[in-house]
Design an enzyme around this catalytic site. Structure first.
Site, PDB file in Angstrom:
ATOM      1  CB  ALA A  52      -0.912   0.003   1.220  1.00 25.97           C
ATOM      2  CG  HIS A 112      23.217 -22.983  30.203  1.00 25.27           C
ATOM      3  ND1 HIS A 112      22.368 -23.005  31.269  1.00 25.27           N
ATOM      4  CD2 HIS A 112      23.309 -21.690  29.808  1.00 25.27           C
ATOM      5  CE1 HIS A 112      21.938 -21.775  31.502  1.00 25.27           C
ATOM      6  NE2 HIS A 112      22.499 -20.966  30.638  1.00 25.27           N
TER       7      HIS A 112
END
Length: 349
Positions: free
Chosen positions: A223, A328
């Site tokens: 647009a 981790h």
């Protein structure tokens, strides 16, 4: 009188039958033998209207057709998707509460430098990777910049220029920060709840630059209300053949963002398989592919872990990612294996 004498036994018999039926339904439900037999909720950690919300609602529509049961999207925004993440992590592991998350909701521990969450990846089970949204660098159509170079040159001459993103734990922020660092410019980040609030801010001129997902702004680009200066891809996408990629513009992409479906940790294998099989069928549909853009299928959630890891260390190598995942302290074994599978170079610890 005799009828009165027998009534207590009738009541007891009915109670016993009700109990046995409830027990049978509970066992069958837990075992997943008739799964699903009622509606399923997909919880999001973002507000309505953004890219994740749009993608989830599209998936829900297609999942309903396959599963023959209602699939309802529930928005629980806040805490970088961890409010929604906790709602899934703490839910009954029966397959009726799922989560549709990026890395921040799936592996919150790797974002602990930004926030804390009441759960970790140990509390979630990966069901399937869904898709990789295409991140765009967008400005208003009447903005004076027609290329990313124009924008960077302006930012270099005007320190403190603002850019909109949807949180420091997100791919949008990491990618834009990588561009800023590589170009050696100073910009100010402005966080929003999601694309649903960032895009109106961009259109309203509250921020001159935004980092929305491409398919969210596609109609606005068509647009002539927004224009895209670049997309975070290695190669040009079929859905955006005329838009240059950050890679071809000379920027090293730190990550590609993935969204995935998750369930509570103890969800039965057969339920997870049913969901994964269903999502594979859904993602094979050309209409789903057309709307979502880039999609990746499979239960491997390693990319989401990598997203969090590289968010901490821009430009980390695959070896660094795998080593961090492996070491981790709170990542579940399933997530570590997924990470190692994704980055399959031989690494010795």
């Amino acid at each position: 009188m005799n009828a009165m004498r027998h009534r207590p036994w009738v009541g007891i018999s009915c109670l016993m039958m009700s109990f046995l039926m409830a027990l049978w339904v509970s066992v069958a439900d837990a075992a997943g033998t008739d799964y699903p037999n009622r509606s399923i909720s997909i919880i999001l950690g973002v507000p309505p209207g953004g890219s994740t919300d749009m993608g989830a609602r599209l998936l829900a529509q297609f999942m309903e057709k396959e599963l023959k049961q209602p699939v309802v999207v529930v928005n629980k925004p806040g805490g970088a998707a961890t409010i929604g993440g906790y709602a899934v992590a703490s839910a009954k592991p029966d397959g009726y509460t799922l989560g549709y998350f990026p890395g921040s909701g799936a592996v919150p521990e790797v974002y602990s430098y930004f926030y804390s969450a009441p759960y970790t990846s140990n509390d979630l089970r990966p069901v399937a990777r869904i898709h990789a949204p295409v991140i765009a660098i967008a400005v208003k159509e009447d903005a004076p910049w027609n290329s990313l170079k124009d924008l960077i040159d302006y930012a270099r001459s005007n320190p403190g220029m603002k850019f909109g993103h949807i949180g420091k734990s997100t791919t949008q922020y990491v990618i834009m920060s990588t561009i800023i660092k590589a170009a050696n410019v100073q910009m100010v980040d402005v966080p929003y709840d999601g694309d649903g609030t960032m895009v109106p801010a961009l259109l309203g001129g509250h921020v001159p630059v935004g980092t929305p997902v491409l398919y969210v702004i596609k109609s606005l680009v068509e647009a002539k209300k927004l224009k895209v200066l670049g997309v975070a891809l290695q190669k040009r996408a079929p859905s955006a053949p005329d838009i240059p990629t950050l890679s071809e513009l000379g920027y090293k992409l730190p990550i590609v963002s993935f969204l995935g479906m998750f369930a509570p940790q103890k969800t039965p294998d057969e339920v997870v398989k049913k969901l994964d099989d269903t999502l594979r069928k859904v993602l094979a549909d050309k209409e789903t592919d057309r709307i979502l853009g880039v999609h990746i299928m499979g239960p491997n959630a390693g990319e989401m872990i990598a997203e969090g890891v590289i968010g901490m260390e821009y430009g980390a190598s695959s070896e660094d990612i795998a080593r961090t995942c492996h070491a981790h302290p709170t990542l579940s074994e399933a997530f570590k294996e997924a990470c190692m599978d994704t980055y399959d170079k031989p690494i010795h610890f």
